[in-house]
Design a protein around this motif. Structure first.
Motif, PDB file in Angstrom:
ATOM      1  N   SER A 198       0.843  -1.207   0.000  1.00 15.73           N
ATOM      2  CA  SER A 198       0.000   0.000   0.000  1.00 15.73           C
ATOM      3  C   SER A 198       0.874   1.253   0.000  1.00 15.73           C
ATOM      4  O   SER A 198       0.804   2.087   0.896  1.00 15.73           O
ATOM      5  CB  SER A 198      -0.924  -0.012   1.226  1.00 15.73           C
TER       6      SER A 198
ATOM      7  N   SER B 156      -2.709   0.341  -3.779  1.00 17.49           N
ATOM      8  CA  SER B 156      -4.034  -0.050  -3.293  1.00 17.49           C
ATOM      9  C   SER B 156      -5.033   1.078  -3.591  1.00 17.49           C
ATOM     10  O   SER B 156      -4.725   2.011  -4.342  1.00 17.49           O
ATOM     11  CB  SER B 156      -3.942  -0.337  -1.795  1.00 17.49           C
ATOM     12  N   GLY B 157      -6.211   1.018  -2.972  1.00 14.41           N
ATOM     13  CA  GLY B 157      -7.300   1.951  -3.236  1.00 14.41           C
ATOM     14  C   GLY B 157      -6.925   3.426  -3.333  1.00 14.41           C
ATOM     15  O   GLY B 157      -7.424   4.135  -4.212  1.00 14.41           O
TER      16      GLY B 157
ATOM     17  N   THR C 143      -6.623   5.637  -6.460  1.00 10.55           N
ATOM     18  CA  THR C 143      -7.812   6.116  -7.192  1.00 10.55           C
ATOM     19  C   THR C 143      -8.320   7.449  -6.639  1.00 10.55           C
ATOM     20  O   THR C 143      -9.236   8.029  -7.207  1.00 10.55           O
ATOM     21  CB  THR C 143      -8.977   5.104  -7.110  1.00 10.55           C
ATOM     22  N   TYR C 144      -7.765   7.907  -5.510  1.00  8.89           N
ATOM     23  CA  TYR C 144      -8.300   9.125  -4.877  1.00  8.89           C
ATOM     24  C   TYR C 144      -7.837  10.360  -5.643  1.00  8.89           C
ATOM     25  O   TYR C 144      -6.694  10.430  -6.110  1.00  8.89           O
ATOM     26  CB  TYR C 144      -7.851   9.248  -3.406  1.00  8.89           C
TER      27      TYR C 144
ATOM     28  N   THR D 288      -5.674  -4.997  -2.383  1.00 11.06           N
ATOM     29  CA  THR D 288      -6.800  -4.264  -1.787  1.00 11.06           C
ATOM     30  C   THR D 288      -6.527  -3.808  -0.349  1.00 11.06           C
ATOM     31  O   THR D 288      -7.039  -2.799   0.082  1.00 11.06           O
ATOM     32  CB  THR D 288      -8.073  -5.139  -1.733  1.00 11.06           C
TER      33      THR D 288
ATOM     34  N   PRO E 174     -11.323   1.495  -2.926  1.00  7.89           N
ATOM     35  CA  PRO E 174     -11.082   2.485  -3.978  1.00  7.89           C
ATOM     36  C   PRO E 174     -12.346   3.309  -4.250  1.00  7.89           C
ATOM     37  O   PRO E 174     -13.445   2.926  -3.853  1.00  7.89           O
ATOM     38  CB  PRO E 174     -10.750   1.605  -5.193  1.00  7.89           C
TER      39      PRO E 174
ATOM     40  N   ARG F 162     -15.460   4.367  -1.447  1.00  7.48           N
ATOM     41  CA  ARG F 162     -14.882   4.911  -0.212  1.00  7.48           C
ATOM     42  C   ARG F 162     -15.928   4.921   0.884  1.00  7.48           C
ATOM     43  O   ARG F 162     -17.082   5.279   0.654  1.00  7.48           O
ATOM     44  CB  ARG F 162     -14.347   6.321  -0.446  1.00  7.48           C
TER      45      ARG F 162
ATOM     46  N   ASN G 110     -14.051  -2.918   1.955  1.00  7.66           N
ATOM     47  CA  ASN G 110     -13.387  -3.310   0.708  1.00  7.66           C
ATOM     48  C   ASN G 110     -13.335  -4.834   0.575  1.00  7.66           C
ATOM     49  O   ASN G 110     -13.346  -5.551   1.574  1.00  7.66           O
ATOM     50  CB  ASN G 110     -11.960  -2.748   0.719  1.00  7.66           C
TER      51      ASN G 110
ATOM     52  N   TYR H   5     -13.481  -5.315  -5.763  1.00 10.48           N
ATOM     53  CA  TYR H   5     -13.330  -3.896  -6.119  1.00 10.48           C
ATOM     54  C   TYR H   5     -11.937  -3.575  -6.669  1.00 10.48           C
ATOM     55  O   TYR H   5     -11.650  -2.441  -7.017  1.00 10.48           O
ATOM     56  CB  TYR H   5     -13.560  -2.994  -4.897  1.00 10.48           C
TER      57      TYR H   5
ATOM     58  N   TYR I 202     -10.893  -1.435  -9.918  1.00  9.86           N
ATOM     59  CA  TYR I 202     -10.839   0.033  -9.964  1.00  9.86           C
ATOM     60  C   TYR I 202      -9.405   0.529  -9.745  1.00  9.86           C
ATOM     61  O   TYR I 202      -8.944   1.468 -10.388  1.00  9.86           O
ATOM     62  CB  TYR I 202     -11.765   0.646  -8.914  1.00  9.86           C
ATOM     63  N   THR I 203      -8.725  -0.095  -8.830  1.00  8.09           N
ATOM     64  CA  THR I 203      -7.325   0.245  -8.561  1.00  8.09           C
ATOM     65  C   THR I 203      -6.449  -0.107  -9.762  1.00  8.09           C
ATOM     66  O   THR I 203      -5.626   0.704 -10.210  1.00  8.09           O
ATOM     67  CB  THR I 203      -6.848  -0.510  -7.300  1.00  8.09           C
TER      68      THR I 203
END
Ligand SMILES: [Zn+2]
Length: 264
Positions: A162, A183-184, A187-188, A210, A217, A221, A225, A229, A232-233
């Motif tokens: 991560s 990780s997620g 995508t932010y 993840t 992600p 949010r 998780n 999902y 998306y990442t």
């Protein structure tokens, strides 16, 4: 449907049992049907390390990592260091244990005991060297001290899980053979630094994960998780690197299998 390997998850977390339809077992069956060809379930303490081994025995698409996370190291305390390392060594002898982790340093919370965290981290780096296993590194608000400690073990590598550090550090580490996992948060919207790192990691050193049930992600949010999902990442990383999601999926599956010595 993309074929993906979730290189870091915690399916033994009680949230899966409580919130996912069918519990942990249902979740792992669901993700396999959703294209997740492999899950590395990562231990954070002695119980979750044992649980990871158990899940790997029960599911053909699950592998295990065993280790003590820095926050759990503080909960165990210095008195139990040798006992904890012996337990991790015993668990690591099990088939399908492919890494020591997650280990590292976490200075995020108040009341941190840096000496205790460093003692567990160092002892588990030594264990990884002894067992010739890669490590999974957790580092939060502690990159400088983490790099200093890693430098004492030049023959041990693994993955920075991560990843939230700079592009420059990502490049230094990958030059030394380290893998960098996203990780997620990649995508932010406000994750410029992470996106910059995701752009420059060499193609044979990049992983996705993840950290389920944590770090969902966009657009999930605030939810729990799970590996379903992760595309998306993966798609965010593919867009940053101007690759197709299919190519990026194949690259990250191959990298995960190479690092952990996994044959699918
Ligand atoms: Zn984790």
């Amino acid at each position: 449907m993309l074929r993906l390997f979730d290189s870091h998850a915690h399916y033994d977390d009680e949230r899966f049992e409580e919130e996912f339809e069918g519990g942990t077992r249902g979740a792992l069956e669901t993700v396999y049907n959703e294209g997740i060809c492999g899950v590395l379930n990562v231990g954070a303490n002695l119980d979750s390390s044992a649980n990871s081994v158990r899940l790997a025995e029960q599911f053909s698409h699950v592998w295990a990592a065993v280790g003590v996370h820095p926050s759990d190291a503080q909960r165990l305390g210095m008195d139990r260091l040798n006992e904890a390392v012996d337990t991790i060594r015993t668990l690591a002898a099990q088939k399908k244990v492919v890494a020591v982790g997650e280990i590292g340093l976490d200075y995020h919370y108040d009341e941190i005991d840096k000496d205790c965290q460093a003692a567990y981290f160092a002892a588990q780096m030594e264990l990884a060297r002894e067992l010739k296993l890669p490590v999974i590194i957790h580092t939060r608000d502690a990159m400088g001290d983490t790099l200093d400690l890693l430098a004492r073990y030049p023959d041990v590598t693994g993955v920075m899980h991560s990843y939230s550090g700079s592009a420059e550090v990502a490049r230094q580490l990958s030059d030394k053979g380290w893998y960098i996992s996203f990780s997620g948060p990649v995508t932010y919207k406000n994750a410029a630094k992470v996106k910059e790192a995701a752009a420059i990691v060499p193609e044979d050193r990049i992983l996705v994960e993840t950290d389920s049930p944590y770090l969902p992600p966009v657009p999930y949010r605030g939810k729990m998780n799970y590996s379903g999902y992760m595309h998306y990442t993966l798609e965010a990383v593919a867009a940053i690197r101007e690759k197709t999601p299919e190519d990026m999926a194949a690259i990250t599956v191959a990298n995960t299998c190479r690092l952990f010595g996994i044959t699918l």
